[in-house]
Motif scaffolding. Structure first.
Motif, short mmCIF file in Angstrom:
data_model
loop_
_atom_site.label_atom_id
_atom_site.label_comp_id
_atom_site.label_asym_id
_atom_site.label_seq_id
_atom_site.Cartn_x
_atom_site.Cartn_y
_atom_site.Cartn_z
N ASP A 1 0.83 -1.18 0.01
CA ASP A 1 0.04 -0.06 -0.11
C ASP A 1 0.91 1.18 -0.13
N THR A 2 2.00 1.13 -0.56
CA THR A 2 3.04 2.27 -0.82
C THR A 2 2.73 2.91 -2.31
N PRO A 3 2.30 4.04 -2.22
CA PRO A 3 2.51 4.63 -3.59
C PRO A 3 3.51 4.91 -4.42
N ASP A 4 3.56 4.37 -5.72
CA ASP A 4 4.56 4.31 -6.62
C ASP A 4 4.32 5.56 -7.75
N PRO A 5 5.21 6.61 -7.57
CA PRO A 5 5.17 7.79 -8.51
C PRO A 5 4.94 7.33 -9.93
N ALA A 6 5.56 5.89 -10.38
CA ALA A 6 5.66 5.74 -11.72
C ALA A 6 4.32 5.23 -12.08
N LEU A 7 3.28 5.15 -11.22
CA LEU A 7 2.20 4.51 -11.63
C LEU A 7 1.05 5.73 -11.75
N PHE A 8 1.42 7.01 -11.23
CA PHE A 8 0.32 7.97 -11.22
C PHE A 8 0.15 8.90 -12.64
N ALA A 9 0.79 8.40 -13.66
CA ALA A 9 0.83 9.05 -14.98
C ALA A 9 -0.74 9.16 -15.35
N PRO A 10 -1.43 8.19 -15.19
CA PRO A 10 -3.11 8.19 -15.72
C PRO A 10 -3.92 9.43 -14.88
N VAL A 11 -3.40 9.30 -13.59
CA VAL A 11 -3.94 9.99 -12.83
C VAL A 11 -3.71 11.54 -13.07
N ASP A 12 -2.53 11.95 -13.44
CA ASP A 12 -2.01 13.37 -13.66
C ASP A 12 -2.73 13.66 -15.08
N GLU A 13 -2.79 12.53 -15.95
CA GLU A 13 -3.55 12.87 -17.24
C GLU A 13 -4.90 13.32 -17.11
N LEU A 14 -5.83 12.49 -16.27
CA LEU A 14 -7.00 12.75 -15.90
C LEU A 14 -7.27 14.18 -15.42
N LEU A 15 -6.46 14.60 -14.33
CA LEU A 15 -6.55 16.00 -13.72
C LEU A 15 -6.13 16.89 -14.91
N ALA A 16 -5.50 16.61 -15.72
CA ALA A 16 -5.13 17.84 -16.93
C ALA A 16 -6.36 17.77 -17.88
N TRP A 17 -7.10 16.58 -18.11
CA TRP A 17 -8.28 16.59 -18.80
C TRP A 17 -9.32 17.49 -18.31
N GLY A 18 -9.51 17.02 -17.10
CA GLY A 18 -10.66 17.92 -16.19
C GLY A 18 -10.47 19.41 -16.43
N ARG A 19 -9.12 19.80 -16.07
CA ARG A 19 -8.85 21.32 -16.12
C ARG A 19 -9.28 21.83 -17.71
N ARG A 20 -8.80 20.92 -18.58
CA ARG A 20 -8.97 21.50 -19.92
C ARG A 20 -10.43 21.58 -20.36
N HIS A 21 -11.26 20.72 -19.67
CA HIS A 21 -12.52 20.83 -20.09
C HIS A 21 -13.48 21.06 -18.93
N ALA A 22 -13.15 22.01 -18.23
CA ALA A 22 -13.87 22.55 -16.88
C ALA A 22 -14.58 21.60 -16.12
N ILE A 23 -14.19 20.34 -16.03
CA ILE A 23 -14.43 19.30 -15.14
C ILE A 23 -14.03 19.18 -13.91
N HIS A 24 -14.75 19.40 -12.68
CA HIS A 24 -13.79 19.31 -11.48
C HIS A 24 -13.90 17.50 -11.35
N VAL A 25 -12.60 17.27 -10.86
CA VAL A 25 -12.31 15.91 -10.63
C VAL A 25 -12.37 15.50 -9.18
N GLN A 26 -13.22 14.59 -8.62
CA GLN A 26 -12.99 14.14 -7.35
C GLN A 26 -12.30 12.57 -7.46
N LEU A 27 -11.15 12.42 -6.66
CA LEU A 27 -10.58 11.20 -6.93
C LEU A 27 -11.11 10.35 -5.49
N CYS A 28 -11.50 9.17 -5.78
CA CYS A 28 -12.10 8.60 -4.64
C CYS A 28 -11.45 7.18 -4.87
N LEU A 29 -10.76 6.49 -3.62
CA LEU A 29 -10.41 5.25 -3.41
C LEU A 29 -11.82 4.39 -3.41
N SER A 30 -12.00 3.71 -4.61
CA SER A 30 -13.16 2.84 -4.59
C SER A 30 -12.75 1.38 -3.78
#
Length: 523
Positions: A107-136
């Protein structure tokens, strides 16, 4: 950092200001607020907190691609956010299994695995969509067996793992504006989550996040799969999330994962009388179905699933008028849908209804004496004057919460059954009793509450789906509560839902449910 730090000076000033404001709220005051909650059952006047709130009510959807690793699509898509914006929405709740973010087996976060989250947040800002991250799926979830989240909040190592994940994300995304990102700690605490332990868990995660990003909006799902508020943390700078799926006969009608043997008709608004009825093995839930002002008639009861043992008793004004004992066994020809339980016991659906004559009575009760629980599919009252049939809403009673009685209004009445006070069944009254009542103290105190999930599975008739959605949405708009439909594309969604009775139109290569779209946009 991946993102631009434009406006960093303004954000820094805000953080300094809010950090100072936090210090003005003494520990003594917070303890007093919480004590007020525990001893009065209400919510004290909310303390001033640094928690950021959206200026515009959120309306949007859940993104489920990474909700459970290896079960969903596994990738987020920019065109989803682009289409959300084009259709007039502003919010996306991104569900993510922690195993996508942490080194394998840890359960140790790996920075190398966060590229998809980085990308999603960039898309959210690009398209004016607030993104809420949830640990499902948060660290500590028994996802392989029952998806219980008990260990998530009670095991010290699991709590530490969750805190570690949120601390990492708070630091990685500290420069993303509050307007673009919020955090939802984890999805739907299971019914076995201890309330006190969950409150301590929320405090630990909130402190880790706000130590880095003092104004970041942190959301905690309510107890009992986000059905009940967590009053113990109402004084903290934490919002709460309610999930609306009641009654599940509408929201999850014929959903394969719901594991229902028998599905009653989808009626909205539903009867306030609920089934199953419970026996002596279910402490605090052994309450009968109650009918007021019943004429002399023949009563037919159609039983549903009987779990293990159920001794049904019918009484009129306190006098027993009928008793039937059910106990499914392996291979019994008297039952269908036989399912093995533990300790050699079984569940099954009896083939035959129960029929008995009942006298005129002020109070007719149908309940269980000995046993576990059983479903009641329908009750029919027959006399020379006609027939009246009632189908209880399938929902387990809540411990120590009285069941509502219904009044028999007469065979000639347009609606033969009413609430005990004579009022007709209504959507608003049902939703208040079953969904919003326990949350009203938070609304009254001005706490931040949102609906992180709601919706209707594709097998529910479309007219019933839209009627239920509209009544829920009316209540949310009246309370200024934002919402996220589950999901955007898929069987609960606006696009490509697969509803056999919906009329679709093409929208960028997808099947758009125009009637649902127009309804959602109205609220």
């Amino acid at each position: 950092m991946l993102y631009s730090s434009a406006g960093f000076d303004i954000l820094s000033a805000m953080r300094q200001k809010t950090a100072m404001r936090r210090k003005t709220v003494s520990a003594l005051l917070r303890r007093a607020l919480v004590a007020g909650l525990l001893f009065t059952g209400g919510v004290a006047e909310a303390a001033e907190t640094p928690m950021w709130r959206p200026a515009e009510r959120w309306r949007g959807f859940n993104l489920d691609a990474k909700a459970i690793k290896d079960r969903f699509e596994g990738r987020w898509r920019e065109d989803d956010l682009e289409m959300m914006h084009a259709l007039g929405f502003n919010f996306a709740r991104a569900m993510v299994d922690y195993r996508y973010l942490c080194a394998p087996g840890t359960d140790t976060p790996d920075p190398a695995l966060f590229a998809p989250v980085d990308e999603l947040l960039a898309w959210g800002r690009r398209h004016a969509i607030h993104v809420q991250l949830c640990l499902s799926i948060p660290p500590g979830t028994d996802y392989a067996i029952s998806r219980s989240k008990k260990r998530t909040v009670t095991d010290a190592a699991c709590v530490a793992g969750n805190v570690r994940c949120w601390d990492f994300m708070a630091r990685r995304y500290r420069d993303i504006p509050d307007e673009a990102l919020s955090f939802n700690l984890f999805n739907e605490p299971s019914s076995d989550c201890d309330a006190t332990a969950y409150a301590a868990f929320i405090r630990a995660c909130e402190q880790a996040i706000h130590a880095v990003s003092p104004t970041r909006l942190v959301i905690a799902d309510g107890l009992q799969t986000a059905r009940r508020p967590i009053l113990d943390v109402a004084a903290l700078p934490v919002g709460q999330s309610l999930h609306v799926y009641d009654p599940m006969e509408i929201s999850h009608y014929k959903a394969p994962w719901a594991n229902r043997e028998v599905w009653p008709m989808t009626i909205w608004p539903p009867c306030p009388m609920t089934s199953p009825i419970c026996g002596s093995r279910q402490k605090g839930m052994q309450q009968p179905l109650v009918f007021l002002d019943v004429p002399a008639c023949h009563l037919e009861i159609v039983p549903g699933l009987v779990n293990r043992l159920a001794e049904l008793v019918v009484s009129a004004d306190g006098r027993e008028v009928g008793r039937v004992r059910y106990q499914p066994t392996c291979g019994s020809s008297d039952y269908s849908n036989l399912v093995a339980r533990t300790n050699g016991e079984w569940a099954g659906v009896p083939h035959l209804p129960i029929g008995l004559d009942v006298p005129a009575s002020k109070r007719l009760e149908v309940g269980l004496d000995q046993g576990d629980w059983m479903e009641i599919v329908s009750l029919s009252f027959r006399a020379d004057a006609g027939e009246a049939r009632l189908e209880p809403n399938n929902q387990f009673p809540r411990p120590d919460t009285p069941r509502p009685a219904v009044r028999f209004a007469g065979f000639a009445a347009d609606v033969p059954f009413t609430y005990a006070d004579g009022a007709p069944f209504s959507a608003a009254r049902y939703l208040h009793a079953h969904v919003f009542a326990s949350w009203e103290p938070l609304f009254a105190a001005g706490a931040f509450v949102m609906v992180g999930e709601f919706g209707v599975y594709k097998e529910t008739p479309h007219d019933v789906t839209l009627a239920w959605l509209e009544d829920v949405l009316k209540e949310l708009k009246r309370r200024n509560v934002g919402w996220a439909l589950w999901n955007f594309r898929g069987p609960f969604g606006l696009l490509d839902s697969g509803r056999a009775d919906a009329v679709y139109e093409d929208f960028r290569g997808h099947k758009l449910d125009r009637r649902m779209l127009e309804l959602l946009k109205r609220y």
